[in-house]
Write a protein that holds these residues in place. Structure first.
Motif, mmCIF file in Angstrom:
data_model
loop_
_atom_site.group_PDB
_atom_site.id
_atom_site.type_symbol
_atom_site.label_atom_id
_atom_site.label_comp_id
_atom_site.label_asym_id
_atom_site.label_seq_id
_atom_site.Cartn_x
_atom_site.Cartn_y
_atom_site.Cartn_z
ATOM 1 N N ARG A 90 8.455 8.959 32.174
ATOM 2 C CA ARG A 90 8.332 7.534 32.452
ATOM 3 C C ARG A 90 7.550 6.887 31.336
ATOM 4 N NH1 ARG A 90 5.658 8.630 38.059
ATOM 5 N NH2 ARG A 90 5.056 10.426 36.821
ATOM 6 N N ARG A 91 7.806 5.631 31.132
ATOM 7 C CA ARG A 91 7.133 4.916 30.060
ATOM 8 C C ARG A 91 5.622 4.868 30.338
ATOM 9 N NH1 ARG A 91 5.321 3.942 26.537
ATOM 10 N NH2 ARG A 91 5.260 2.255 25.022
ATOM 11 N N ARG A 92 5.271 4.491 31.534
ATOM 12 C CA ARG A 92 3.865 4.445 31.931
ATOM 13 C C ARG A 92 3.703 5.159 33.256
ATOM 14 N NH1 ARG A 92 0.568 0.840 29.448
ATOM 15 N NH2 ARG A 92 -0.920 0.889 31.144
ATOM 16 N N LEU A 93 2.518 5.677 33.496
ATOM 17 C CA LEU A 93 2.260 6.309 34.791
ATOM 18 C C LEU A 93 1.768 5.236 35.749
ATOM 19 C CD1 LEU A 93 0.380 9.409 33.444
ATOM 20 C CD2 LEU A 93 2.654 9.407 34.458
#
Lengths: 276, 302, 269
Positions: free
Chosen positions: A264-267
């Protein structure tokens, strides 16, 4: 679940801090059967303190209260210190994160296991020695004869943890509490230790309380999971059904974990609700 | 008043500190809270404060001059006009003990001022740098340590001539090596800690690391050690006084008082006992306070 | 995870790096002939189990442990023998245990000012304030001591301190392994943001393949001081690893990762 090995009802542990009284555990209740019960939480959730309270090993400053905290035949809250000494190690075993702190550095590990056996049973030295050697074999240590004579500093983390398990199991307890017992181990070694625990719990019909911060580990290893947050249980689930967790804290924890296969791009960051 | 004290308390425990001074004071407040939890430590501190108070205000408290002789009232037992009795020359023991507190206190202060920096610098440099510097500094330290401290002090005083100043120097000579050893052990364990590595990674010179990072972290344990050693310092000073190598008569030094009183011990017990009790009480007080200070400075030791 | 490499210029070049501990017969090679290079702007992972020598590599690069190497270049400059004061303006490190890494008796503010004082940075106070903002810490925290901060806050302070000298490269030594999962997510996000904003290069040591998969472009797998293989992370997670040790490591991590598999089945790997 018929006739629990351990009942806990409304366990509360508080401290008198500088800024006033502080409750570390706020009303925890559960029953332990012949199962693997996971207690999961982040630091400060009170999970370790709960485990300690069962052994009556909380710090002196802690005030422990509960409606019920008992084995089938002993009330752990009322029991005298002498009774507790017979229960600790004999009926309830505790495995902690770092075996180095739990083992005596100047006595060989085999002797320590034998001594643990002697303390809790009426037997003689030669039988204790035989039993200790058998225990080393049971925790799948290769060459138990040689390991019997080794000292704690000569062991790797995984081997030390096996020794601890052997020592705790030699007196055939009914309940085993593992407090972050595998957290310090490498992944491959951790799997071996978990497997061993799993095996022993099944064969001997123990009740295992597995305290851990690792939700993924617990869901694959345990039968049932209690999720703790700030001193109380927010959710109790069957380990297999953790995906259907409804509490936002549990969901948040699951989401926050980096995943190997679904990048994922960010958590997602856990939003803490003071009402929990 | 109540609102004011409440405000002070809130200021001392506030989570959001507004200035570095407040942060520092809060820190001291926390140490004091832990120290105050120890009743024996408080007792020790109380005695020490009493000693300091006495030393400052002797001229007003003391009922007699420490040197004033009155042979008519020699060897009077405690009570009456002489609270703790009089010695063989009729001097008031209570007054002499009070005046002696100034001497004891100045010995302690001077020895500490000499010993702490020397011991700390030697130990910290030896521990941090290691190698040949460590070897040289530690062999010198061990040379001093290999003699029993009283014997060493005796030898120095014998060489320099008996006087209070020389006694202080002699005591200082025997007291720095344990401090150096302690500081070395501390810096040995500190030098591989991550926060020291972090400073190295800022490009700091070794000198800067030792002086502004290692030394300050050694201070608490050195302070504790010196406080605990105070008892030893007092006893050594008294011992030198007793042997006639420290303060010279008629100076009211406690050890010297015990020494002269020894001759009258069987008939007039108070001449020896009173200064003896003073020595004992003050040594004990420093020990108790030192113990409590150690617990207060290191909350993680629990 | 960034798919496109930001550049092809190597910023760290390491060839045949050796670190030995002990002397004579007891000598043990903690790092045994390791070679790899890190490209500018990427996140390069070093994965392995405890004792594999992965952290030692970071310490060797910074000169905290003595090492020998055929090549040890940082930003084109040979640093195998000596590192000038300037080196530390380019390379900073974030340690595993944030409590250990901060001076226990200095306030947050003093921790931040220390590197600026040592390197004589002119606008130190402005930088320190900006650093606190960058790591998402309120300015009100600056007079606190480390023991008054949570684990996540401490690690933020450590990162802010590393940013004080505006480095090009951050060496991250298990920066989240001492933290809770939810805090780990915050710190990893923060690191990604900082990388984007400041164009940093990360060399990251970890034992957690989940973290590697999330953060890194490429990774090297280490085992007992040797580099087993170096490969792009998408190849690693899609089962493209060729070395048996790498495969074993992945299998063990997956055993309790999101892949639904029973334990007993997986331990037979």
């Amino acid at each position: 679940m018929n006739s629990p090995l351990l009942s806990v009802r409304d366990l509360r542990i508080s401290f008198n801090g500088v800024a006033g009284p502080f409750e570390a555990v706020r009303g925890v209740s559960f029953d332990l059967g012949r199962e693997k019960l996971g207690i999961v939480g982040e630091s400060g959730s009170g999970k370790s303190m709960t485990g300690r309270a069962i052994m009556r090993l909380t710090p002196r400053a802690a005030m422990v209260k509960a409606q019920t905290l008992c084995l089938p035949d002993v009330d752990l809250l009322q029991a005298s210190e002498k009774t507790m000494e017979r229960i600790r190690g004999k009926r309830i075993g505790l495995i902690m994160q770092d075996p180095k702190y739990s083992l005596n550095p100047v006595v060989s590990v085999g002797e320590q296991i034998a001594e643990a056996y002697l303390i809790h049973t009426r037997s003689n030295a030669s039988e204790a020695k035989r039993k200790a050697a058998a225990m080393l074999e049971a925790v799948q240590i290769r060459d138990p004869e040689r390991v019997y004579r080794m000292y704690p500093h000569e062991m790797s983390g995984g081997m030390g943890q096996r020794i601890m398990i052997a020592m705790m199991l030699v007196s055939e307890p009914e309940i085993l509490i593992a407090d972050e017992a595998t957290s310090a181990l490498d992944v491959t070694v951790r799997l071996e230790i978990l497997n061993l625990l799993d095996d022993l719990v099944r064969k001997r019909g123990l009740g295992l309380i597995f305290i851990s911060h690792d939700l993924n580990l617990v869901r694959h290893f345990c039968d049932r999971v209690l999720i703790m947050y700030r001193g109380h249980v927010v959710e109790t689930l069957k380990a297999g059904e953790l995906d259907q967790a409804t509490h936002p804290y549990t969901r948040g924890l699951l989401d926050a974990m980096p995943r190997i296969h679904t990048p994922r791009r960010r958590l997602p960051v856990l939003k803490r609700d003071p009402a929990w | 008043m109540t609102t004011n004290s409440k405000g002070l308390k809130a200021w001392l425990t506030a989570e959001d500190t507004e200035s570095p001074t407040q942060a520092a004071i809060q820190n001291i407040w926390m140490i004091w809270r832990r120290f105050a939890d120890n009743p024996l430590g408080l007792l020790g501190l109380g005695i020490i404060l009493l000693l300091v108070f006495a030393a400052i205000f002797v001229p007003w408290i003391a009922t007699y001059s420490p040197f004033e002789q009155n042979l008519q009232s020699a060897l009077r037992p405690p009570g009456g006009a002489h609270l703790l009795g009089t010695d063989e020359l009729g001097r008031d023991i209570f007054s002499r003990i009070l005046w002696g507190s100034r001497i004891t206190l100045s010995i302690i202060v001077i020895v500490s001022i000499i010993v702490a920096p020397i011991g700390m610098l030697v130990g910290c440099f030896a521990g941090y740098y290691g190698g040949w510097l460590d070897t040289i500094l530690m062999r010198i330290t061990e040379l001093f340590l290999s003699f029993p401290s009283l014997i060493l002090a005796l030898a120095f005083v014998a060489a320099l001539g008996p006087s209070l100043e020389n006694a202080v120097i002699a005591i200082a000579l025997t007291q720095w090596p344990p401090i150096a050893r302690l500081a070395r052990a501390e810096s040995l364990s500190l030098r591989h800690r991550d926060h020291i590595s972090a400073v190295r990674l800022m490009g700091a010179s070794n000198l800067r690391i030792v002086l502004s990072h290692i030394v300050p972290l050694c201070i608490p344990s050195v302070v504790v050690r010196i406080t605990l050693n105070m008892a030893g310092i007092i006893l050594t000073a008294a011992g030198l006084g007793f042997l006639g190598l420290g303060a010279q008569p008629p100076t009211p030094e406690w050890g010297a008082m015990v020494s002269t009183g020894r001759r009258f011990m069987l008939d007039s017990w108070w001449v020896v006992s009173m200064p003896g009790i003073a020595i004992l009480t003050v040594s004990l007080a420093f020990n108790l306070a030192g113990d409590a200070l150690r617990d207060a400075l290191d909350p993680r030791q629990e | 995870m960034v798919d496109i490499m930001k550049s092809q210029t190597p910023i760290i070049e390491i060839d045949n790096l050796i670190v030995s501990f002990g002397e004579g017969d007891d000598a043990r090679r903690a790092v045994d002939g390791v070679s790899f290079s890190v490209l500018a702007g990427e996140t390069f992972g070093l994965v392995g189990e405890s004792g594999s020598g992965k952290s030692t590599i970071l310490r060797a690069i910074t000169g905290l442990v003595p090492s020998t190497a055929t090549t040890l270049r940082v930003m084109g400059e040979d640093v195998s023998r000596e590192r000038g004061k300037d080196f530390y303006r380019k390379v900073q490190m974030v340690f595993q245990d944030p409590y250990e890494a901060l001076h226990p008796r200095h306030t947050v503010w003093r921790q931040l000012m220390e590197p600026a004082r040592i390197q004589k940075v002119p606008d130190a106070e402005t930088r320190a304030k900006a650093s606190l903002d960058a790591v998402g810490l309120p300015q009100a925290l600056r007079w606190r001591y480390p023991h008054q901060l949570s684990g996540g806050q401490r690690q933020r302070v450590a990162i802010a301190r590393a940013l004080m000298l505006k480095p090009e490269i951050l060496l991250l030594d298990e920066p989240t392994s001492a933290l809770d999962v939810s805090v780990q997510a915050e710190i990893l996000n923060l690191l990604c943001d900082l990388q984007e904003e400041h164009g940093l290069t990360f060399l990251m040591v970890t034992h957690d393949l989940g973290v590697v998969a999330h953060m890194c472009n490429r990774t090297a797998v280490m085992q007992s001081g040797k580099l087993v293989e170096t490969l792009p992370v998408d190849v690693l997670v899609n089962g493209g690893a060729t070395e048996p040790y790498t495969r074993k490591l992945i299998a063990a991590s997956e055993a309790y990762g999101e892949a639904p598999a029973s334990l007993s089945q997986l331990t037979k790997v």
